[in-house]
Design an enzyme around this catalytic site. Structure first.
Site, PDB file in Angstrom:
ATOM      1  N   GLU A   1      23.201 -53.245  31.769  1.00 13.09           N
ATOM      2  CA  GLU A   1      23.693 -53.760  30.484  1.00 13.09           C
ATOM      3  C   GLU A   1      25.117 -54.306  30.548  1.00 13.09           C
ATOM      4  OE1 GLU A   1      22.078 -50.831  30.685  1.00 13.09           O
ATOM      5  OE2 GLU A   1      20.283 -51.133  29.483  1.00 13.09           O
TER       6      GLU A   1
ATOM      7  N   HIS B   1      18.897 -41.781  21.909  1.00 13.95           N
ATOM      8  CA  HIS B   1      18.221 -43.034  21.565  1.00 13.95           C
ATOM      9  C   HIS B   1      18.156 -43.270  20.063  1.00 13.95           C
ATOM     10  CE1 HIS B   1      17.038 -42.891  25.726  1.00 13.95           C
ATOM     11  NE2 HIS B   1      16.421 -44.047  25.646  1.00 13.95           N
TER      12      HIS B   1
END
Lengths: 354, 467
Positions: free
Chosen positions: B200, B269
């Site tokens: 990322e 998450h």
């Protein structure tokens, strides 16, 4: 893949990988065959960086430049040797916070660089960027970035844009031996090699990441080898000789322009001054610095060579005088330009109005 | 002309220092780069290099002198071929530092002058207020999921502008981890729909660099939880570039992906990053709820010259809404929407909170409370006026946010109401948010931790003094 032997075979097919071929080519004939005029031009440009940076150091001492100010003194041959080999209409350059030299190497007006250092409206970033944040999209110079290593991933993006537009350009992304330990550098190596991006990664190894020597920070101090895991050929280059740098640049650029993906160049160089202006430099001896100055200085080397080629000392003195005058003019401009208007505080936060 | 060597400032904060040691003496020849003295600053002992060339003349400040002000002439230097007058400066003692020049705006030497706040310009605003474009009568309303609306927005913009491309994990061959990029690879090919490795920080940087280089990247994060690895590029590279370059270099990138809690995926998450990104000047932050807003705002985001963080919601992707079938459905950034008109209490919300607020409003109507719902849609720049107008109408505000309460968008709305709508308030503004804990996995605990319509109903009744 179900057959294990096939898997092994496919993984080891690296014989033709040119990991060392560029280095071999460079070692075969390491110095660029510069004409007298070219060498003189390199000398002038390096001297401009040196004198500019000395002046910046002085203005810092007078309180005219604030904050962080990282000088390029000692490393001049790197920017000049590399950038002189670029196609200025197509190629892009990006670097970290030690960026004054790279801008001067691109022929950007010293006045607007110095005025940015003093935080004035006439500065290249209207005084809002400062020493570490300068850009010239006109010259395809994309900064000037203050986060160590960020410019490597951004450079990967510039290279992606070259490839996407098929404009024939490449990106030259500089970073230091310190940044070479950042994770995103390797993330970028991976993608750049995977996608064959037109990028030259340049480690300017000036031996110290701020105050930590490469030996104390890096398990592999031969940074040019660090692309191997990503199949990126490496080049180990003497960054204190502008002709060696230029020679290596030509080899690297030919490889990248040929659509072969990235090259990792390590330019071994030396920073004479502290990391930034407030660095007492107690991590190295004065003798070490003096030794580099006396025996390895890139400007003295070029000067000696020019004299050997028949250029008179008087000529060179005149050049020095002229450059000093140019730098003094930049300093004067930077000192006498007004600070930005209060009205500039809220401009340029966003491009659009919402 | 003789050159004055002055006491240098050797750190950003140094005002005076000790001249610890001279390394040269009168009559020495010096050249640029020579170290001529050691100076103790407020932080360390520093070497003082000369940048001049010449012969050292009188030393005006002896070594060991303390509290030498920055700018004091400490020695004289004769230039090449010039005699230094053997002045008696030494007998007069050191020359004091020059008085700082007078502070005259616009005349240059005025370093760090103190500005009048009144001279600042206000943040740039649209000159005319905007509204959503009228939908022409007779326009067919299709039923489309949020997922499809987002995909269609990207596809339309990719057809319109060759610079637009999508990159991210599993966006191409896999058709998107949440199928938002379904079909894009087939239509646009590998060049414009790029599968990245799981990296990322790296690909967010590459996306920003490509935007700086003139492209229009859409960077998908599989979820915004993973964008924490990349937040440096979102904040430091994307958001600040235009400002730091004095408007010279832009970074028109869209970062998009699901944000907020999904379902039973645990604490790492399940987080709403709206308030994080909305605190950053230089970013646009959009968090739509329904298909029409998702499509219209995504198209606006891609066309936007500024970097955009576009926060979607996994639980909403599959919901179907009416979407006008128009050739070019683009909505204004920075504009909230009244989702339901009402007169008794305003519920300010965004993203998945809108659905919960609508549920709550239904129930409240049964109890005789007529709630107005404001969907912020854009979190930065925030449509303050929409909130204040509604407050002026209902005199009561609650904020429903699927996210933590501390330093939230809800906190921001409370502040706006306090600062700019105080006179209209008939009750304290209440935050209705998730519980202030990492999101638990156990089904019952998760339910307990998350925003729900019951909590919204209770808060609405409280501010109406009907609880």
């Amino acid at each position: 893949m179900t057959d294990g032997s096939n898997a092994t075979e496919s993984r080891s097919g690296s014989e033709d990988m040119p990991l060392r071929s560029l280095q071999n080519a460079h070692e075969e004939s390491p110095r660029y065959d510069a004409s007298d005029d070219e060498l003189l031009a390199f000398y002038r440009q390096m001297l401009l960086i040196r004198r500019f940076e000395e002046k910046a150091g002085q203005l810092y001492g007078l309180g005219l430049i604030g904050g962080f100010c990282h000088l390029y003194i000692g490393q001049e041959a790197v920017a000049i040797g590399l950038q002189s080999a670029l196609d200025k209409d197509k190629d892009s350059v990006i670097t970290g916070y030690r960026d004054h030299g790279h801008m001067l190497a691109y022929g950007i007006d010293p006045n607007v660089i110095m005025a940015e250092l003093t935080g004035r409206q006439a500065g290249i970033s209207k005084g809002k960027g400062g020493s570490m944040h300068m850009f010239s999209t006109e010259h395809k110079f994309y900064g000037g970035h203050g986060i160590v290593g960020a410019q490597v991933a951004l450079g990967g993006g510039l290279a992606l844009a070259h490839q996407y537009r098929e404009d024939g350009g490449i990106c030259l992304a500089y970073f230091g031996d310190g940044a070479a330990n950042q994770g995103q550098v390797y993330e970028t190596f991976n993608m750049a090699s995977l996608w064959k991006l037109p990028i030259v990664f340049v480690v300017e190894n000036n031996q110290y990441a701020m105050g930590t020597s490469t030996a104390r920070s890096s398990a592999e101090t031969e940074f040019y080898k660090r692309g191997t895991a990503f199949r990126i050929p490496g080049m180990d280059v003497n960054g204190m000789d502008v002709l060696e740098v230029r020679n290596a640049a030509e080899i690297a650029l030919a490889h990248v322009r040929g659509g072969n993906g990235p090259v990792l160049m390590e330019l071994n160089t030396y920073r004479y001054r502290g990391h930034s202006m407030s660095d007492p430099a107690k991590y190295r001896t004065r003798d070490e610095v003096q030794d580099q100055r006396e025996h390895n200085d890139p400007i003295e080397k070029a000067k000696k060579e020019l004299v050997e080629r028949g250029r008179s000392e008087d000529d060179l003195k005149a050049i020095d005088k002229e450059i000093r005058a140019r730098v003094a003019e930049a300093a004067d401009f930077a000192e006498n330009s007004p600070e930005p208007d209060a009205g500039e505080l809220y401009t340029d936060v966003l491009v659009g109005s919402y | 002309m003789a050159i004055e060597i002055k006491m240098p400032a050797l750190s950003p904060t140094m005002e005076e220092g000790t001249l610890a040691k001279w390394l040269v003496k009168k009559g020495d020849t010096i050249a640029p780069g020579d170290i001529i003295a050691e100076i103790e600053t407020d932080k360390a002992t520093m070497e003082f290099e000369t940048i001049d060339e010449g012969t050292v003349g009188n030393i005006l400040v002896e070594e060991g002198t303390n509290n030498v002000k920055v700018g004091t002439v400490i020695a004289m230097l004769a230039g090449e071929g010039e005699e230094l007058p053997d002045s008696d400066l030494l007998e007069d003692g050191p020359q004091p530092a020059q008085e700082p020049k007078k502070d005259v705006p616009g005349e240059g030497k005025d370093v760090g002058r103190t500005e009048d706040k009144a001279d600042m310009t206000a943040p740039q605003k649209r000159s005319q207020p905007v509204t959503d474009p009228e939908i022409p009568p007779g326009t067919n309303m299709a039923t489309v999921s949020v997922r499809e609306a987002l995909r269609d927005a990207m596809a339309e913009e990719m057809r319109r502008d060759g610079r637009v491309f999508v990159m991210g994990e599993e966006v191409a061959q896999y058709q998107g981890a949440y199928k938002v990029t379904q079909g894009l690879l087939d239509e646009f090919g590998m060049k414009r729909v790029i599968d990245t490795p799981i990296t990322e920080y790296g690909f967010a940087g590459i996306g920003c660099g490509a935007a700086m280089g003139g492209l229009r990247p859409i960077v998908e994060f599989m979820t915004f939880n993973f964008a924490m690895q990349a937040i440096d590029h979102i904040v430091n590279s994307a958001a600040k570039t235009n400002y730091m370059s004095g408007g010279q270099m832009r970074c028109p990138v869209v970062f998009r992906g699901p944000n907020g809690a999904a379902s039973r995926v645990g604490a790492q998450h399940s987080q709403n990053y709206g308030p994080w990104y909305a605190s950053v000047p230089g970013l646009i932050v959009i968090a739509p709820y329904d298909s029409s807003d998702a499509k219209g705002l995504m198209k606006a985001a891609i066309r936007c010259e500024d970097p955009v963080v576009f926060l979607e919601n996994e639980l909403v992707y599959g919901r179907n809404f009416e979407l006008p079938e128009l050739d070019d459905h683009v909505l204004p950034i920075g504009k909230a929407r009244i989702v339901r008109e009402g007169s008794d209490v305003t519920i300010v919300t965004y993203s998945i909170g809108v659905g919960l607020a609508l549920e709550a409003a239904e129930a409240l109507a049964g109890d005789g409370i007529d709630a107005e719902i404001i969907d912020l849609r854009t979190l930065r720049p925030l449509d303050e006026q929409a909130v204040l107008d509604s407050l002026a109408k209902t005199n009561r505000v609650i904020v429903a946010e699927e996210g933590w309460p501390t330093c939230s968008i809800a906190s921001e709305i409370v502040t706006i109401c306090m600062e700019k709508g105080f006179d209209h308030l008939d009750a304290p503004v209440l935050r209705v948010c998730n519980e202030d804990v990492p999101l638990p996995y156990a089904a019952n605990l998760e339910k307990l931790a998350l925003l729900d319509s019951k909590a919204i109903i209770a808060a609405a009744k409280r501010v109406c003094y009907k609880d």
